[in-house]
Design an enzyme around this catalytic site. Structure first.
Site, PDB file in Angstrom:
ATOM      1  N   ALA A 244       0.855  -1.181   0.000  1.00 42.23           N
ATOM      2  CA  ALA A 244       0.000   0.000   0.000  1.00 42.23           C
ATOM      3  C   ALA A 244       0.895   1.235   0.000  1.00 42.23           C
ATOM      4  O   ALA A 244       2.012   1.189   0.527  1.00 42.23           O
ATOM      5  CB  ALA A 244      -0.869  -0.009   1.245  1.00 42.23           C
TER       6      ALA A 244
ATOM      7  N   GLU B 288       4.119  -5.405   7.151  1.00 42.16           N
ATOM      8  CA  GLU B 288       3.278  -4.415   7.843  1.00 42.16           C
ATOM      9  C   GLU B 288       3.629  -4.277   9.316  1.00 42.16           C
ATOM     10  O   GLU B 288       3.521  -3.192   9.899  1.00 42.16           O
ATOM     11  CB  GLU B 288       1.789  -4.798   7.714  1.00 42.16           C
TER      12      GLU B 288
ATOM     13  N   GLY C 272       0.641  -5.132   0.618  1.00 41.41           N
ATOM     14  CA  GLY C 272      -0.462  -5.188  -0.346  1.00 41.41           C
ATOM     15  C   GLY C 272      -0.026  -5.757  -1.696  1.00 41.41           C
ATOM     16  O   GLY C 272      -0.845  -6.305  -2.441  1.00 41.41           O
TER      17      GLY C 272
ATOM     18  N   GLU D 281      -0.226  -9.346  -1.280  1.00 40.41           N
ATOM     19  CA  GLU D 281      -1.663  -9.669  -1.217  1.00 40.41           C
ATOM     20  C   GLU D 281      -2.290  -9.595  -2.607  1.00 40.41           C
ATOM     21  O   GLU D 281      -3.144 -10.417  -2.954  1.00 40.41           O
ATOM     22  CB  GLU D 281      -2.361  -8.712  -0.237  1.00 40.41           C
TER      23      GLU D 281
HETATM   24  C1  HXC Z   1       5.074   4.556  -0.672  1.00 43.76           C
HETATM   25  C2  HXC Z   1       7.079   3.635  -1.345  1.00 43.76           C
HETATM   26  C3  HXC Z   1       6.668   2.363  -0.917  1.00 43.76           C
HETATM   27  C4  HXC Z   1       5.361   2.239  -0.344  1.00 43.76           C
HETATM   28  C5  HXC Z   1       8.666   2.182  -1.727  1.00 43.76           C
HETATM   29  N1  HXC Z   1       8.316   3.493  -1.843  1.00 43.76           N
HETATM   30  N2  HXC Z   1       7.672   1.472  -1.162  1.00 43.76           N
HETATM   31  N3  HXC Z   1       6.298   4.722  -1.221  1.00 43.76           N
HETATM   32  N4  HXC Z   1       4.606   3.371  -0.245  1.00 43.76           N
HETATM   33  N5  HXC Z   1       4.852   1.060   0.066  1.00 43.76           N
HETATM   34  C6  HXC Z   1       9.101   4.572  -2.397  1.00 43.76           C
HETATM   35  C7  HXC Z   1      10.237   5.003  -1.473  1.00 43.76           C
HETATM   36  O1  HXC Z   1       9.758   5.884  -0.481  1.00 43.76           O
HETATM   37  C8  HXC Z   1      11.171   5.704  -2.449  1.00 43.76           C
HETATM   38  O2  HXC Z   1      10.662   6.971  -2.740  1.00 43.76           O
HETATM   39  C9  HXC Z   1      11.018   4.853  -3.715  1.00 43.76           C
HETATM   40  O3  HXC Z   1       9.779   4.137  -3.567  1.00 43.76           O
HETATM   41  C10 HXC Z   1      12.140   3.845  -3.876  1.00 43.76           C
HETATM   42  O4  HXC Z   1      12.192   3.069  -2.692  1.00 43.76           O
HETATM   43  P1  HXC Z   1      13.552   2.893  -1.818  1.00 43.76           P
HETATM   44  O5  HXC Z   1      13.130   2.608  -0.427  1.00 43.76           O
HETATM   45  O6  HXC Z   1      14.453   4.057  -2.018  1.00 43.76           O
HETATM   46  O7  HXC Z   1      14.181   1.614  -2.499  1.00 43.76           O
HETATM   47  P2  HXC Z   1      15.028   0.462  -1.822  1.00 43.76           P
HETATM   48  O8  HXC Z   1      16.063   1.023  -0.887  1.00 43.76           O
HETATM   49  O9  HXC Z   1      15.514  -0.393  -2.964  1.00 43.76           O
HETATM   50  O10 HXC Z   1      13.998  -0.366  -0.932  1.00 43.76           O
HETATM   51  C11 HXC Z   1      12.906  -1.003  -1.542  1.00 43.76           C
HETATM   52  C12 HXC Z   1      11.910  -1.500  -0.470  1.00 43.76           C
HETATM   53  C13 HXC Z   1      11.530  -0.342   0.460  1.00 43.76           C
HETATM   54  C14 HXC Z   1      12.560  -2.634   0.340  1.00 43.76           C
HETATM   55  C15 HXC Z   1      10.699  -2.059  -1.216  1.00 43.76           C
HETATM   56  O11 HXC Z   1      11.115   0.787  -0.342  1.00 43.76           O
HETATM   57  C16 HXC Z   1      10.443  -0.654   1.413  1.00 43.76           C
HETATM   58  O12 HXC Z   1      10.654  -1.273   2.445  1.00 43.76           O
HETATM   59  N6  HXC Z   1       9.200  -0.211   1.100  1.00 43.76           N
HETATM   60  C17 HXC Z   1       8.073  -0.368   1.993  1.00 43.76           C
HETATM   61  C18 HXC Z   1       7.553  -1.783   1.987  1.00 43.76           C
HETATM   62  C19 HXC Z   1       6.383  -1.942   2.935  1.00 43.76           C
HETATM   63  O13 HXC Z   1       6.517  -1.692   4.152  1.00 43.76           O
HETATM   64  N7  HXC Z   1       5.231  -2.383   2.416  1.00 43.76           N
HETATM   65  C20 HXC Z   1       4.030  -2.577   3.211  1.00 43.76           C
HETATM   66  C21 HXC Z   1       3.200  -1.345   3.155  1.00 43.76           C
HETATM   67  S1  HXC Z   1       1.742  -1.466   4.171  1.00 43.76           S
HETATM   68  P3  HXC Z   1      11.637   8.275  -2.719  1.00 43.76           P
HETATM   69  O14 HXC Z   1      10.702   9.427  -2.935  1.00 43.76           O
HETATM   70  O15 HXC Z   1      12.345   8.264  -1.424  1.00 43.76           O
HETATM   71  O16 HXC Z   1      12.556   8.012  -3.888  1.00 43.76           O
HETATM   72  C22 HXC Z   1       0.679  -2.405   3.258  1.00 43.76           C
HETATM   73  C23 HXC Z   1      -0.650  -2.616   3.875  1.00 43.76           C
HETATM   74  C24 HXC Z   1      -1.605  -3.250   2.952  1.00 43.76           C
HETATM   75  O17 HXC Z   1       0.957  -2.822   2.205  1.00 43.76           O
HETATM   76  C25 HXC Z   1      -2.998  -3.154   3.488  1.00 43.76           C
HETATM   77  C26 HXC Z   1      -4.036  -3.513   2.441  1.00 43.76           C
HETATM   78  C27 HXC Z   1      -5.454  -3.265   2.913  1.00 43.76           C
END
Ligand code: HXC
Length: 257
Positions: free
Chosen positions: A65, A131, A108, A111
């Site tokens: 997400a 998450e 997500g 998912e």
């Molecule tokens: C918003 C995101 C994002 C996300 C990555 N980005 N994932 N932005 N939401 N979920 C953005 C980063 O902020 C960054 O923007 C750009 O994408 C590149 O990511 P980096 O972090 O610089 O890349 P990297 O170091 O290679 O790391 C990749 C990654 C990491 C491991 C995927 O980005 C990460 O951990 N992302 C979050 C993953 C996460 O927690 N997902 C769960 C979300 S909650 P900038 O502007 O800095 O360049 C969820 C709930 C679902 O999904 C519920 C459903 C109902």
């Protein structure tokens, strides 16, 4: 015209959807989920579409997400989150979906991949439910579908530690059906979709529905559903064609009725 998706018009029954927010690892914001739900809604009633492939890019299928968007919603905001409605539409799509996953499939994103009927993963794919690191938990099937796919112990480990698993581990656990070289993932997913698209659509629909029943009902109910569906297909022209084609030693041509 969607802007967070790239859509290839249906070719031989296969519609290909590419998630297109590569600057944020295909983070699933409301707009993307809405466009995906609308595209699948249209595809559901389009006879030219018999199977769908969903893919991302080489770095990410989807990293979850959109966290920045999520940050703006409080408890009431989450309760009224339009994304819930979009997820529901994706869940109720009636045709086979093949996910071609390279790179991150997190939160997500994992998912969404699990909404697909078949997952094909590149060797570089990583599946995870991180998450817990954000002080939250999965909310689009990450506890339910993951547990059914990989079993209690691994699902619990993934959800409670937030640690992702490799494509190889996901394959061994049964989450994905094949692993490919990353550059071949989409091609392989499309080939499987084309194969399915050449089959009798009603048989595909009912077989898929019956498989889904196995996920959410007891064995006796599932077996009863299977038998009814099997019997129903006896009334279709495609069954007649399939059997006649076998007897005449020629490929069948299915019409979808
Ligand atoms: C918003 C995101 C994002 C996300 C990555 N980005 N994932 N932005 N939401 N979920 C953005 C980063 O902020 C960054 O923007 C750009 O994408 C590149 O990511 P980096 O972090 O610089 O890349 P990297 O170091 O290679 O790391 C990749 C990654 C990491 C491991 C995927 O980005 C990460 O951990 N992302 C979050 C993953 C996460 O927690 N997902 C769960 C979300 S909650 P900038 O502007 O800095 O360049 C969820 C709930 C679902 O999904 C519920 C459903 C109902």
């Amino acid at each position: 015209m969607p802007i967070t998706l790239k859509i290839t018009p249906p070719l031989e029954g296969v519609l290909c959807i590419t998630l297109n927010r590569s600057e944020v690892m295909n983070a699933l914001n409301t707009q993307l989920l809405g466009e995906l739900a609308d595209t699948l809604s249209d595809a559901d009633s389009d006879d030219k579409v018999r199977a769908v492939v969903i893919t991302g890019n080489t770095k990410a299928f989807a990293a979850g997400a959109d966290i920045n968007e999520m940050a703006e919603r409080d408890l009431v905001g989450m309760l009224e989150d339009p994304r819930q409605h979009h997820w529901k539409t994706i869940t109720h799509f009636r045709k086979p979906i093949i996910a071609a996953v390279n790179g991150y499939a997190l939160g997500g994103g994992c998912e969404l991949a699990m909404h697909a009927d078949i997952i094909i993963a590149g060797e570089n794919a990583l599946f995870g439910q991180p998450e817990i690191n954000l002080g939250i938990m999965p909310g689009a099937g990450g506890t339910q579908r993951l547990l059914r796919a990989v079993g209690k112990s691994l699902a619990t480990q993934m959800v409670l530690t937030g640690e992702p698993i490799s494509a190889r581990r996901a394959f061994e656990a049964g989450l994905v059906s094949e692993i490919t070289q990353p550059e071949l993932t989409l091609e392989r997913a499309k080939a499987i979709a084309l194969h399915i698209a050449s089959k009798a659509p009603l048989a595909v629909r009912l077989a898929r529905e019956s498989l889904h029943k196995a996920m959410d009902t007891d064995l006796a109910t599932g077996l009863r559903f299977e038998r009814h569906a099997f019997t129903l297909l006896a009334g279709t022209a495609d069954r007649e064609e399939g059997i006649r084609a076998f007897q005449e030693k020629r490929p069948a041509t299915f019409q979808g009725h």
